[in-house]
Design a protein around this motif. Structure first.
Motif, PDB file in Angstrom:
ATOM      1  N   GLU A 152       0.840  -1.199   0.000  1.00  0.00           N
ATOM      2  CA  GLU A 152       0.000   0.000   0.000  1.00  0.00           C
ATOM      3  C   GLU A 152       0.877   1.252   0.000  1.00  0.00           C
ATOM      4  O   GLU A 152       0.623   2.214  -0.745  1.00  0.00           O
ATOM      5  CB  GLU A 152      -0.929   0.005   1.208  1.00  0.00           C
ATOM      6  CG  GLU A 152      -1.877   1.203   1.233  1.00  0.00           C
ATOM      7  CD  GLU A 152      -2.700   1.273   2.501  1.00  0.00           C
ATOM      8  OE1 GLU A 152      -3.496   2.219   2.619  1.00  0.00           O
ATOM      9  OE2 GLU A 152      -2.555   0.394   3.376  1.00  0.00           O
ATOM     10  N   GLU A 153       1.928   1.250   0.796  1.00  0.00           N
ATOM     11  CA  GLU A 153       2.841   2.394   0.850  1.00  0.00           C
ATOM     12  C   GLU A 153       3.525   2.638  -0.497  1.00  0.00           C
ATOM     13  O   GLU A 153       3.777   3.780  -0.888  1.00  0.00           O
ATOM     14  CB  GLU A 153       3.897   2.180   1.938  1.00  0.00           C
ATOM     15  CG  GLU A 153       3.363   2.273   3.357  1.00  0.00           C
ATOM     16  CD  GLU A 153       4.435   2.008   4.400  1.00  0.00           C
ATOM     17  OE1 GLU A 153       5.609   1.833   4.000  1.00  0.00           O
ATOM     18  OE2 GLU A 153       4.111   1.999   5.598  1.00  0.00           O
ATOM     19  N   LEU A 154       3.827   1.560  -1.215  1.00  0.00           N
ATOM     20  CA  LEU A 154       4.480   1.674  -2.523  1.00  0.00           C
ATOM     21  C   LEU A 154       3.493   2.063  -3.629  1.00  0.00           C
ATOM     22  O   LEU A 154       3.920   2.390  -4.737  1.00  0.00           O
ATOM     23  CB  LEU A 154       5.167   0.356  -2.885  1.00  0.00           C
ATOM     24  CG  LEU A 154       6.418   0.000  -2.072  1.00  0.00           C
ATOM     25  CD1 LEU A 154       6.864  -1.422  -2.375  1.00  0.00           C
ATOM     26  CD2 LEU A 154       7.547   0.989  -2.356  1.00  0.00           C
ATOM     27  N   GLY A 155       2.206   2.018  -3.331  1.00  0.00           N
ATOM     28  CA  GLY A 155       1.206   2.415  -4.314  1.00  0.00           C
ATOM     29  C   GLY A 155       0.641   1.294  -5.148  1.00  0.00           C
ATOM     30  O   GLY A 155      -0.116   1.533  -6.095  1.00  0.00           O
ATOM     31  N   TYR A 156       0.977   0.032  -4.810  1.00  0.00           N
ATOM     32  CA  TYR A 156       0.402  -1.090  -5.552  1.00  0.00           C
ATOM     33  C   TYR A 156      -1.082  -1.249  -5.249  1.00  0.00           C
ATOM     34  O   TYR A 156      -1.864  -1.621  -6.115  1.00  0.00           O
ATOM     35  CB  TYR A 156       1.133  -2.386  -5.203  1.00  0.00           C
ATOM     36  CG  TYR A 156       2.501  -2.510  -5.836  1.00  0.00           C
ATOM     37  CD1 TYR A 156       2.635  -2.660  -7.218  1.00  0.00           C
ATOM     38  CD2 TYR A 156       3.646  -2.483  -5.064  1.00  0.00           C
ATOM     39  CE1 TYR A 156       3.880  -2.784  -7.804  1.00  0.00           C
ATOM     40  CE2 TYR A 156       4.906  -2.605  -5.639  1.00  0.00           C
ATOM     41  CZ  TYR A 156       5.014  -2.752  -7.004  1.00  0.00           C
ATOM     42  OH  TYR A 156       6.250  -2.860  -7.589  1.00  0.00           O
ATOM     43  N   PHE A 157      -1.450  -0.974  -3.995  1.00  0.00           N
ATOM     44  CA  PHE A 157      -2.844  -1.074  -3.588  1.00  0.00           C
ATOM     45  C   PHE A 157      -3.231   0.171  -2.801  1.00  0.00           C
ATOM     46  O   PHE A 157      -2.371   0.851  -2.239  1.00  0.00           O
ATOM     47  CB  PHE A 157      -3.083  -2.321  -2.737  1.00  0.00           C
ATOM     48  CG  PHE A 157      -2.641  -3.601  -3.390  1.00  0.00           C
ATOM     49  CD1 PHE A 157      -3.248  -4.042  -4.556  1.00  0.00           C
ATOM     50  CD2 PHE A 157      -1.611  -4.355  -2.854  1.00  0.00           C
ATOM     51  CE1 PHE A 157      -2.828  -5.210  -5.180  1.00  0.00           C
ATOM     52  CE2 PHE A 157      -1.179  -5.524  -3.459  1.00  0.00           C
ATOM     53  CZ  PHE A 157      -1.794  -5.958  -4.628  1.00  0.00           C
ATOM     54  N   VAL A 158      -4.530   0.442  -2.764  1.00  0.00           N
ATOM     55  CA  VAL A 158      -5.063   1.568  -1.999  1.00  0.00           C
ATOM     56  C   VAL A 158      -6.205   1.044  -1.133  1.00  0.00           C
ATOM     57  O   VAL A 158      -7.077   0.311  -1.627  1.00  0.00           O
ATOM     58  CB  VAL A 158      -5.572   2.685  -2.928  1.00  0.00           C
ATOM     59  CG1 VAL A 158      -6.374   3.715  -2.146  1.00  0.00           C
ATOM     60  CG2 VAL A 158      -4.411   3.357  -3.637  1.00  0.00           C
ATOM     61  N   LEU A 159      -6.189   1.401   0.147  1.00  0.00           N
ATOM     62  CA  LEU A 159      -7.241   0.987   1.070  1.00  0.00           C
ATOM     63  C   LEU A 159      -8.227   2.137   1.246  1.00  0.00           C
ATOM     64  O   LEU A 159      -7.884   3.195   1.773  1.00  0.00           O
ATOM     65  CB  LEU A 159      -6.640   0.588   2.420  1.00  0.00           C
ATOM     66  CG  LEU A 159      -7.611   0.050   3.471  1.00  0.00           C
ATOM     67  CD1 LEU A 159      -8.291  -1.223   2.972  1.00  0.00           C
ATOM     68  CD2 LEU A 159      -6.879  -0.225   4.785  1.00  0.00           C
ATOM     69  N   LEU A 160      -9.454   1.925   0.769  1.00  0.00           N
ATOM     70  CA  LEU A 160     -10.506   2.933   0.869  1.00  0.00           C
ATOM     71  C   LEU A 160     -11.773   2.285   1.402  1.00  0.00           C
ATOM     72  O   LEU A 160     -12.218   1.265   0.866  1.00  0.00           O
ATOM     73  CB  LEU A 160     -10.800   3.559  -0.504  1.00  0.00           C
ATOM     74  CG  LEU A 160      -9.706   4.414  -1.137  1.00  0.00           C
ATOM     75  CD1 LEU A 160     -10.087   4.774  -2.563  1.00  0.00           C
ATOM     76  CD2 LEU A 160      -9.472   5.671  -0.319  1.00  0.00           C
ATOM     77  N   GLN A 161     -12.327   2.881   2.441  1.00  0.00           N
ATOM     78  CA  GLN A 161     -13.570   2.369   3.032  1.00  0.00           C
ATOM     79  C   GLN A 161     -13.486   0.877   3.327  1.00  0.00           C
ATOM     80  O   GLN A 161     -14.362   0.089   2.961  1.00  0.00           O
ATOM     81  CB  GLN A 161     -14.757   2.680   2.105  1.00  0.00           C
ATOM     82  CG  GLN A 161     -14.970   4.166   1.898  1.00  0.00           C
ATOM     83  CD  GLN A 161     -16.110   4.483   0.946  1.00  0.00           C
ATOM     84  OE1 GLN A 161     -16.560   3.617   0.198  1.00  0.00           O
ATOM     85  NE2 GLN A 161     -16.574   5.709   0.963  1.00  0.00           N
ATOM     86  N   GLU A 162     -12.368   0.489   3.959  1.00  0.00           N
ATOM     87  CA  GLU A 162     -12.142  -0.889   4.418  1.00  0.00           C
ATOM     88  C   GLU A 162     -11.995  -1.893   3.270  1.00  0.00           C
ATOM     89  O   GLU A 162     -12.130  -3.103   3.473  1.00  0.00           O
ATOM     90  CB  GLU A 162     -13.280  -1.348   5.347  1.00  0.00           C
ATOM     91  CG  GLU A 162     -13.503  -0.444   6.558  1.00  0.00           C
ATOM     92  CD  GLU A 162     -12.233  -0.313   7.418  1.00  0.00           C
ATOM     93  OE1 GLU A 162     -11.551  -1.330   7.610  1.00  0.00           O
ATOM     94  OE2 GLU A 162     -11.942   0.811   7.870  1.00  0.00           O
ATOM     95  N   LYS A 163     -11.727  -1.394   2.057  1.00  0.00           N
ATOM     96  CA  LYS A 163     -11.514  -2.297   0.925  1.00  0.00           C
ATOM     97  C   LYS A 163     -10.228  -1.922   0.190  1.00  0.00           C
ATOM     98  O   LYS A 163      -9.914  -0.745   0.037  1.00  0.00           O
ATOM     99  CB  LYS A 163     -12.699  -2.244  -0.049  1.00  0.00           C
ATOM    100  CG  LYS A 163     -13.963  -2.909   0.459  1.00  0.00           C
ATOM    101  CD  LYS A 163     -15.017  -2.936  -0.639  1.00  0.00           C
ATOM    102  CE  LYS A 163     -16.256  -3.700  -0.204  1.00  0.00           C
ATOM    103  NZ  LYS A 163     -17.272  -3.770  -1.299  1.00  0.00           N
ATOM    104  N   PHE A 164      -9.514  -2.962  -0.274  1.00  0.00           N
ATOM    105  CA  PHE A 164      -8.319  -2.731  -1.072  1.00  0.00           C
ATOM    106  C   PHE A 164      -8.699  -2.612  -2.546  1.00  0.00           C
ATOM    107  O   PHE A 164      -9.507  -3.392  -3.061  1.00  0.00           O
ATOM    108  CB  PHE A 164      -7.315  -3.880  -0.890  1.00  0.00           C
ATOM    109  CG  PHE A 164      -6.472  -3.746   0.342  1.00  0.00           C
ATOM    110  CD1 PHE A 164      -5.330  -2.943   0.342  1.00  0.00           C
ATOM    111  CD2 PHE A 164      -6.819  -4.415   1.517  1.00  0.00           C
ATOM    112  CE1 PHE A 164      -4.561  -2.801   1.481  1.00  0.00           C
ATOM    113  CE2 PHE A 164      -6.046  -4.281   2.653  1.00  0.00           C
ATOM    114  CZ  PHE A 164      -4.911  -3.478   2.639  1.00  0.00           C
TER     115      PHE A 164
END
Length: 236
Positions: A152-164
């Protein structure tokens, strides 16, 4: 313009972070200017663009690039350091174990197959049971949590509203990989012919299009480019 320590330092920063939003990119360049004796000059967004263009000239022969994109889920612009090879996952063999890379592939697969390209945190952790063979032990969930945070920190995934979600780095770096391996699922925008990770669906047909592409299109026309019915879905 010569390739200088300013370019080298900016490239190093982008490489380390993986993904940098537009404002942070400007802040990084400002700090680099101060470090290398350009403290009297205040860089602008245009200076960032020029620096990135020069860097891309230098690293393109090595199948690398700093890409720029607008990321709809966060409504923000990002600079993303990416590898352009066919299978960029394999380039991480010296960073992650085969077991961890398999977990990354499984996450990409399940995000692709989900209806809205999202997965809950629990669903992501449960995917550790998906192993490449019966003789391979599942990835410990504590390690999976660490990897999710790191990716997530590297930008591969984003956590929004408890979902990746797919992050800006995955959108750029794995577009070819996902289009090739999941061509029956991943669709292309009718207006720009680029793979759609996040888009807007027409109210009158099944067509999905990029929001930015639609905004430009609807400045000239008011109907869906697919079914030609009046476009009624808001883009704000």
């Amino acid at each position: 313009m010569a390739y200088t320590n300013v370019h080298r330092a900016f490239l190093q920063s982008c490489s380390n972070h993986g993904t940098v939003n537009k404002q942070n990119a400007l802040d990084i360049l400002t700090s680099i200017y101060t470090r290398y004796g350009n403290s009297d000059t205040i860089p602008t967004d245009d200076d960032v663009v020029d620096v990135v263009a020069k860097i891309n000239e230098a690293i393109y022969p090595f199948d690398q690039r700093i890409a720029y994109l607008h990321f709809d889920p966060l409504d923000n612009d990002f600079y993303v350091f990416v590898n352009l090879q066919e299978s960029p996952i394999d380039l991480q063999q010296n960073v992650y174990t085969p077991q961890e890379l398999h977990y990354f592939r499984v996450l990409l697969r399940e995000l692709t197959h989900s209806d809205d390209h999202t997965l809950t945190t629990i669903a992501c952790l449960n995917l550790t049971n998906d192993t490449p063979g019966e003789t391979v032990k599942p990835l410990p969930k504590t390690r999976a949590e660490q990897l999710l945070n790191e990716w997530e920190e590297l930008g591969y995934f984003v956590l929004l509203q408890e979902k990746f979600h797919f992050g800006p780095k995955s959108v750029v770096e794995f577009e070819k990989y996902l289009s090739k391996n999941y061509s029956d699922i991943m669709t292309r925008c009718l207006l720009c012919n680029v793979t759609i990770f996040y888009g807007v669906r027409c109210a009158s047909c099944t067509q999905i299009l990029h929001k930015d592409c639609l905004k430009k299109y609807l400045r000239q026309l008011t109907s869906c480019p697919s079914c030609e019915e009046l476009w009624s879905v808001p883009l704000s």
